[in-house]
Design a protein around this motif. Structure first.
Motif, PDB file in Angstrom:
ATOM      1  N   LYS A 105      -3.440 -14.156 -16.939  1.00  0.00           N
ATOM      2  CA  LYS A 105      -4.873 -14.005 -16.665  1.00  0.00           C
ATOM      3  C   LYS A 105      -5.207 -14.381 -15.224  1.00  0.00           C
ATOM      4  CE  LYS A 105      -6.120 -15.052 -21.411  1.00  0.00           C
ATOM      5  NZ  LYS A 105      -6.724 -16.014 -22.310  1.00  0.00           N
ATOM      6  N   GLU A 106      -4.363 -15.203 -14.621  1.00  0.00           N
ATOM      7  CA  GLU A 106      -4.625 -15.649 -13.259  1.00  0.00           C
ATOM      8  C   GLU A 106      -4.128 -14.603 -12.264  1.00  0.00           C
ATOM      9  OE1 GLU A 106      -3.494 -19.344 -10.347  1.00  0.00           O
ATOM     10  OE2 GLU A 106      -3.685 -19.704 -12.482  1.00  0.00           O
ATOM     11  N   ALA A 107      -4.991 -14.225 -11.358  1.00  0.00           N
ATOM     12  CA  ALA A 107      -4.636 -13.204 -10.368  1.00  0.00           C
ATOM     13  C   ALA A 107      -3.665 -13.773  -9.339  1.00  0.00           C
ATOM     14  CB  ALA A 107      -5.894 -12.705  -9.671  1.00  0.00           C
ATOM     15  N   ILE A 108      -2.728 -12.949  -8.909  1.00  0.00           N
ATOM     16  CA  ILE A 108      -1.800 -13.321  -7.848  1.00  0.00           C
ATOM     17  C   ILE A 108      -2.331 -12.729  -6.556  1.00  0.00           C
ATOM     18  CG2 ILE A 108       0.543 -12.979  -6.979  1.00  0.00           C
ATOM     19  CD1 ILE A 108       1.517 -13.128  -9.841  1.00  0.00           C
ATOM     20  N   SER A 109      -2.307 -13.524  -5.512  1.00  0.00           N
ATOM     21  CA  SER A 109      -2.808 -13.079  -4.215  1.00  0.00           C
ATOM     22  C   SER A 109      -2.134 -11.777  -3.800  1.00  0.00           C
ATOM     23  CB  SER A 109      -2.529 -14.135  -3.142  1.00  0.00           C
ATOM     24  OG  SER A 109      -3.060 -15.373  -3.514  1.00  0.00           O
ATOM     25  N   PRO A 110      -2.880 -10.900  -3.147  1.00  0.00           N
ATOM     26  CA  PRO A 110      -2.276  -9.638  -2.702  1.00  0.00           C
ATOM     27  C   PRO A 110      -1.251  -9.882  -1.589  1.00  0.00           C
ATOM     28  CG  PRO A 110      -4.523  -9.827  -1.900  1.00  0.00           C
ATOM     29  CD  PRO A 110      -4.287 -10.994  -2.810  1.00  0.00           C
ATOM     30  N   SER A 111      -0.317  -8.980  -1.485  1.00  0.00           N
ATOM     31  CA  SER A 111       0.723  -9.075  -0.463  1.00  0.00           C
ATOM     32  C   SER A 111       0.137  -8.840   0.923  1.00  0.00           C
ATOM     33  CB  SER A 111       1.791  -8.024  -0.740  1.00  0.00           C
ATOM     34  OG  SER A 111       2.714  -7.982   0.324  1.00  0.00           O
ATOM     35  N   THR A 112       0.677  -9.538   1.907  1.00  0.00           N
ATOM     36  CA  THR A 112       0.259  -9.345   3.297  1.00  0.00           C
ATOM     37  C   THR A 112       1.407  -8.831   4.168  1.00  0.00           C
ATOM     38  OG1 THR A 112       0.810 -11.624   3.887  1.00  0.00           O
ATOM     39  CG2 THR A 112      -1.457 -11.198   3.151  1.00  0.00           C
ATOM     40  N   ILE A 113       2.549  -8.478   3.556  1.00  0.00           N
ATOM     41  CA  ILE A 113       3.738  -8.144   4.348  1.00  0.00           C
ATOM     42  C   ILE A 113       3.499  -6.958   5.289  1.00  0.00           C
ATOM     43  CG2 ILE A 113       4.859  -6.670   2.618  1.00  0.00           C
ATOM     44  CD1 ILE A 113       7.542  -7.957   3.601  1.00  0.00           C
ATOM     45  N   THR A 114       2.819  -5.932   4.827  1.00  0.00           N
ATOM     46  CA  THR A 114       2.585  -4.768   5.683  1.00  0.00           C
ATOM     47  C   THR A 114       1.756  -5.155   6.899  1.00  0.00           C
ATOM     48  OG1 THR A 114       2.720  -3.289   3.786  1.00  0.00           O
ATOM     49  CG2 THR A 114       1.641  -2.421   5.751  1.00  0.00           C
ATOM     50  N   GLN A 115       0.692  -5.885   6.693  1.00  0.00           N
ATOM     51  CA  GLN A 115      -0.150  -6.303   7.815  1.00  0.00           C
ATOM     52  C   GLN A 115       0.582  -7.284   8.720  1.00  0.00           C
ATOM     53  OE1 GLN A 115      -3.129  -4.831   8.566  1.00  0.00           O
ATOM     54  NE2 GLN A 115      -2.795  -5.880  10.498  1.00  0.00           N
TER      55      GLN A 115
END
Length: 123
Positions: free
Chosen positions: A69-79
């Motif tokens: 239920k807990e959201a995982i932070s979005p990836s920042t690798i591309t940026q």
């Protein structure tokens, strides 16, 4: 801190000593390079702890397998990679362009991994 870092320089290579298991640290590096977690399930807890110590909250979330239920932070690798192209502060190579005198900062590891020509030059 449980993970002591000491640097030692030798032939243009920096050696850092990290207290911890190699398998766990390799998983942390794998995450930094790929944005994926690859580690034996019984080491996930240690990876989560190491991720927190290195201030990698998204990796800690992935490794600790928190509630679905807990959201995982979005990836920042591309940026992050796009930003690295324009940030000379972490570069380890500069190209001097003969036609206009420009200097272009770059990263050996990226060039060697992505281009056979540069890999051969660096070897």
């Amino acid at each position: 801190s449980h993970y002591a870092i000491n640097s030692k320089f030798q032939r243009n290579v920096t050696e850092l000593e990290i207290k911890g298991k190699a398998q766990v640290f390799i998983a942390l590096l794998y995450y930094l390079y790929t944005d994926h977690v690859k580690i034996a399930p019984h080491l996930l807890h240690e990876l989560a702890a190491m991720a927190l110590r290195f201030k990698l909250p998204r990796l800690a979330q992935l490794a600790s397998r928190l509630s679905l239920k807990e959201a995982i932070s979005p990836s920042t690798i591309t940026q992050d990679m796009k930003n690295a192209v324009h940030d000379a502060s972490c570069s380890d190579l500069k190209f001097a362009l003969s036609e206009d005198g420009g200097l272009v900062a770059s990263h050996k590891v990226i060039l060697a991994a992505r281009c056979e020509y540069f890999k051969t030059i660096f070897e």
